[in-house]
Design a protein around this motif. Structure first.
Motif, PDB file in Angstrom:
ATOM      1  N   ALA A  65       0.822  -1.209   0.000  1.00 20.31           N
ATOM      2  CA  ALA A  65       0.000   0.000   0.000  1.00 20.31           C
ATOM      3  C   ALA A  65       0.857   1.260   0.000  1.00 20.31           C
ATOM      4  O   ALA A  65       0.588   2.201  -0.758  1.00 20.31           O
ATOM      5  N   VAL A  66       1.899   1.283   0.822  1.00 18.95           N
ATOM      6  CA  VAL A  66       2.777   2.460   0.876  1.00 18.95           C
ATOM      7  C   VAL A  66       3.511   2.626  -0.449  1.00 18.95           C
ATOM      8  O   VAL A  66       3.601   3.733  -0.985  1.00 18.95           O
ATOM      9  N   LYS A  67       4.019   1.535  -1.009  1.00 15.80           N
ATOM     10  CA  LYS A  67       4.731   1.619  -2.283  1.00 15.80           C
ATOM     11  C   LYS A  67       3.822   2.139  -3.392  1.00 15.80           C
ATOM     12  O   LYS A  67       4.215   3.009  -4.174  1.00 15.80           O
ATOM     13  N   ALA A  68       2.596   1.638  -3.446  1.00 12.77           N
ATOM     14  CA  ALA A  68       1.656   2.095  -4.464  1.00 12.77           C
ATOM     15  C   ALA A  68       1.330   3.573  -4.286  1.00 12.77           C
ATOM     16  O   ALA A  68       1.276   4.330  -5.267  1.00 12.77           O
ATOM     17  N   ALA A  69       1.143   4.008  -3.050  1.00 11.32           N
ATOM     18  CA  ALA A  69       0.823   5.413  -2.792  1.00 11.32           C
ATOM     19  C   ALA A  69       1.988   6.327  -3.171  1.00 11.32           C
ATOM     20  O   ALA A  69       1.794   7.371  -3.809  1.00 11.32           O
TER      21      ALA A  69
END
Length: 87
Positions: A65-69
């Motif tokens: 989730a953090v990488k995608a954001a």
């Protein structure tokens, strides 16, 4: 390969490093909030399968989730600055 993709490569690498560090910090805080001190490693003898697998699943979900954001934010910023989508 388009010039925008080549130009975005260093930005993408830097954002990847930032997202990894950020995801690690977020995971540590979430794991503490769950009520545990340190997350278990897969080879921790004193931790059971359930705890190890829960930690690994939670860590993977947070990292993704953090990488995608961060990736999406970086691509959006480049698009706003250059008018070209880097992907």
């Amino acid at each position: 390969m388009k010039a925008s993709k080549v130009a975005y490569k260093p930005v993408g690498l830097a954002l990847g490093a930032v997202s990894g560090a950020l995801a690690g910090a977020v995971f540590k805080q979430v794991w503490k909030a769950v009520g545990h001190e340190d997350a278990p490693d897969a080879t921790d003898q004193d931790r059971n399968w359930r705890e190890v697998m829960l930690a690994a699943t939670l860590q993977g979900a947070i990292f993704s989730a953090v990488k995608a954001a961060v990736d999406r934010g970086g691509a959006t910023a480049v698009h706003r600055l250059t008018g070209t989508w880097p992907g």
